[in-house]
Design a protein around this motif. Sequence first.
Motif, PDB file in Angstrom:
ATOM      1  N   GLY A 111      -0.812  -3.001   4.887  1.00 59.04           N
ATOM      2  CA  GLY A 111      -1.900  -3.950   5.149  1.00 59.04           C
ATOM      3  C   GLY A 111      -3.075  -3.327   5.872  1.00 59.04           C
ATOM      4  O   GLY A 111      -3.870  -4.018   6.520  1.00 59.04           O
ATOM      5  N   LYS A 112      -3.221  -2.041   5.717  1.00 55.44           N
ATOM      6  CA  LYS A 112      -4.323  -1.334   6.394  1.00 55.44           C
ATOM      7  C   LYS A 112      -5.679  -1.808   5.878  1.00 55.44           C
ATOM      8  O   LYS A 112      -6.574  -2.118   6.658  1.00 55.44           O
ATOM      9  CB  LYS A 112      -4.146   0.172   6.166  1.00 55.44           C
ATOM     10  N   SER A 113      -5.798  -1.871   4.561  1.00 52.47           N
ATOM     11  CA  SER A 113      -7.087  -2.292   3.990  1.00 52.47           C
ATOM     12  C   SER A 113      -7.369  -3.760   4.309  1.00 52.47           C
ATOM     13  O   SER A 113      -8.505  -4.129   4.639  1.00 52.47           O
ATOM     14  CB  SER A 113      -7.088  -2.084   2.473  1.00 52.47           C
ATOM     15  N   THR A 114      -6.335  -4.585   4.222  1.00 53.37           N
ATOM     16  CA  THR A 114      -6.491  -6.010   4.542  1.00 53.37           C
ATOM     17  C   THR A 114      -6.988  -6.171   5.974  1.00 53.37           C
ATOM     18  O   THR A 114      -7.906  -6.952   6.256  1.00 53.37           O
ATOM     19  CB  THR A 114      -5.123  -6.724   4.387  1.00 53.37           C
ATOM     20  N   ALA A 135     -12.165   5.094   2.925  1.00 56.68           N
ATOM     21  CA  ALA A 135     -11.901   6.532   2.825  1.00 56.68           C
ATOM     22  C   ALA A 135     -10.538   6.794   2.191  1.00 56.68           C
ATOM     23  O   ALA A 135     -10.072   7.924   2.169  1.00 56.68           O
ATOM     24  CB  ALA A 135     -11.996   7.179   4.206  1.00 56.68           C
ATOM     25  N   ASP A 136      -9.907   5.733   1.683  1.00 55.23           N
ATOM     26  CA  ASP A 136      -8.636   5.921   0.975  1.00 55.23           C
ATOM     27  C   ASP A 136      -8.968   6.323  -0.455  1.00 55.23           C
ATOM     28  O   ASP A 136      -9.066   5.487  -1.357  1.00 55.23           O
ATOM     29  CB  ASP A 136      -7.804   4.631   1.025  1.00 55.23           C
ATOM     30  N   ILE A 137      -9.166   7.623  -0.612  1.00 57.77           N
ATOM     31  CA  ILE A 137      -9.684   8.150  -1.865  1.00 57.77           C
ATOM     32  C   ILE A 137      -8.691   7.955  -3.014  1.00 57.77           C
ATOM     33  O   ILE A 137      -9.074   7.771  -4.161  1.00 57.77           O
ATOM     34  CB  ILE A 137     -10.067   9.636  -1.638  1.00 57.77           C
ATOM     35  N   TYR A 138      -7.405   7.926  -2.673  1.00 59.64           N
ATOM     36  CA  TYR A 138      -6.385   7.763  -3.729  1.00 59.64           C
ATOM     37  C   TYR A 138      -6.173   6.303  -4.103  1.00 59.64           C
ATOM     38  O   TYR A 138      -5.790   6.007  -5.221  1.00 59.64           O
ATOM     39  CB  TYR A 138      -5.043   8.318  -3.253  1.00 59.64           C
ATOM     40  N   GLY A 139      -6.395   5.396  -3.155  1.00 61.68           N
ATOM     41  CA  GLY A 139      -6.140   3.986  -3.442  1.00 61.68           C
ATOM     42  C   GLY A 139      -7.281   3.136  -2.929  1.00 61.68           C
ATOM     43  O   GLY A 139      -7.129   2.382  -1.970  1.00 61.68           O
ATOM     44  N   PRO A 140      -8.462   3.280  -3.549  1.00 61.96           N
ATOM     45  CA  PRO A 140      -9.626   2.541  -3.020  1.00 61.96           C
ATOM     46  C   PRO A 140      -9.579   1.064  -3.381  1.00 61.96           C
ATOM     47  O   PRO A 140      -9.971   0.666  -4.465  1.00 61.96           O
ATOM     48  CB  PRO A 140     -10.818   3.253  -3.682  1.00 61.96           C
ATOM     49  N   ASN A 141      -9.090   0.233  -2.470  1.00 61.37           N
ATOM     50  CA  ASN A 141      -8.919  -1.198  -2.743  1.00 61.37           C
ATOM     51  C   ASN A 141      -9.980  -2.070  -2.097  1.00 61.37           C
ATOM     52  O   ASN A 141     -10.042  -3.273  -2.349  1.00 61.37           O
ATOM     53  CB  ASN A 141      -7.556  -1.681  -2.198  1.00 61.37           C
ATOM     54  N   ILE A 142     -10.807  -1.481  -1.245  1.00 61.96           N
ATOM     55  CA  ILE A 142     -11.747  -2.330  -0.490  1.00 61.96           C
ATOM     56  C   ILE A 142     -12.726  -3.074  -1.408  1.00 61.96           C
ATOM     57  O   ILE A 142     -13.007  -4.247  -1.165  1.00 61.96           O
ATOM     58  CB  ILE A 142     -12.504  -1.494   0.570  1.00 61.96           C
ATOM     59  N   ILE A 211     -13.462   2.516   9.290  1.00 60.30           N
ATOM     60  CA  ILE A 211     -13.086   3.456   8.247  1.00 60.30           C
ATOM     61  C   ILE A 211     -11.617   3.279   7.898  1.00 60.30           C
ATOM     62  O   ILE A 211     -10.727   3.504   8.730  1.00 60.30           O
ATOM     63  CB  ILE A 211     -13.395   4.905   8.678  1.00 60.30           C
ATOM     64  N   ASP A 212     -11.383   2.825   6.670  1.00 66.66           N
ATOM     65  CA  ASP A 212     -10.030   2.594   6.158  1.00 66.66           C
ATOM     66  C   ASP A 212      -9.518   3.925   5.603  1.00 66.66           C
ATOM     67  O   ASP A 212     -10.009   4.409   4.586  1.00 66.66           O
ATOM     68  CB  ASP A 212     -10.105   1.518   5.057  1.00 66.66           C
ATOM     69  N   MET A 213      -8.566   4.535   6.289  1.00 65.88           N
ATOM     70  CA  MET A 213      -8.105   5.875   5.945  1.00 65.88           C
ATOM     71  C   MET A 213      -6.993   5.836   4.906  1.00 65.88           C
ATOM     72  O   MET A 213      -6.315   4.826   4.746  1.00 65.88           O
ATOM     73  CB  MET A 213      -7.562   6.570   7.203  1.00 65.88           C
TER      74      MET A 213
END
Length: 396
Positions: A111-114, A135-142, A211-213
């Motif tokens: 739930g980091k992005s949430t 900044a979650d380059i592998y899972g950009p959900n924002i 920054i969402d890592m």
Amino acid sequence: MTNEMILDALKNVTYPGFTKDIVTFGFVKDVQIDGDKVSIVVDITSSAPEVKAQITDESTVELKKLGFLAVDVEIKAPQAPKQMSNSVSGKNIAPHVKNFVMVSSGKGGVGKSTTSVNIAIAMAMQGKKVGILDADIYGPNIPRMMGLNNVKPEIQGNKVQPLQAYGVEMMSMGSLMEDGQSLIWRGSMIMKAIEQFLRDILWSELDVLVIDMPPGTGDAQLSLAQSVPVTAGIVVTTPQQVSLDDSKRSLDMFEKLHIPIAGVVENMSGFICPSCETESDIFGMGTSKEVAASFNAELIAQIPIEPAIRIGGDTGKPIVFHNPDSETAKRYQTAATDLLAFIDKVNAEGGADNSAVQPTTPPGVSACSTGAGTAVAEPAPAQASGGSCGTGCGCH
Ligand SMILES: Nc1ncnc2c1ncn2[C@@H]1O[C@H](COP(=O)(O)OP(=O)(O)O)[C@@H](O)[C@H]1O
Ligand SMILES: [Mg+2]
């Protein structure tokens, strides 16, 4: 003994660093004589403690020469200027952003992005100028969570205009690439991407950039910490022990990177049943408190599992904005208030400083090629950084 005689004596006290005395400058504001006691008030323009000390000492000597047994010198001086995070030493490649908040987790899917989205919007609702960098380059959900899924940014020269939603500026790798395109990145490429996100996105003069890592502790985290002074770190965890174990690594990384820890968000903490409104404990509740305490950090929010949160994420309608009266929205708001207070406290105490985490190699020499590390103990390599330089060595 008259006030004039006192002022005459004080004309022998020059203002440190100048040729004029404190009376001629008009700094002596009050004189009170009481028998063999005298007290004066001197209002100066410098906050330097040595100026204050010198005036006190010299005034006391001069007044004692007049025969006073007790001399009281009160010096009024301006407060020492508070340093904002941008003005501290170290490196800041995005100096128009006042504060950076790094949101980390040990695992993906906790739930980091949430959390990043809802806290960023909550701060904007509280009147701050806020941005969110995915900044979650592998899972950009924002982009999906902010309702910006198919919106492409405007390119201006070689810079990119951030997108906007809910009063928050946003940029994500997901907005820059084609839908569903997969990425296989090496560590050095991740570091470059993080730098570009900070340097080449036309962020406004933001109060806070959240920054969402990516999950874990690797190249992206190190690169961010080296590029900008991170004012606050937040760890998102679920209450199970297996998640907490990984969260300790994230907290430890913050310490090694000299990032002040704002706190832990315990997500999926209990379940609120929509039909019966009761709360049941699924993963264990409150277990994060102890972990947070062991790093002298606060548990800044406990967010239950709630279908409305997942639906809000999937449909781009974050709960904090679309259902502001819900208990969960209130908890995000409280976490945002606490985070802002923490940022103020860090800045009042001198601000964040990343000078201790800079690469130790001279400019132009790759830390990788020399095998030299950084000044900090290395965080574990990123989980998914296949083929990275792997050392967290700051190579480009
Ligand atoms: N408290 C919660 N209640 C219900 N669903 C949640 C909650 N927190 C996150 N989710 C959902 O769980 C999934 C993973 O969350 P996400 O924020 O993408 O995690 P991460 O960024 O850590 O990988 C998403 O579908 C999200 O909507
Ligand atoms: Mg995510």
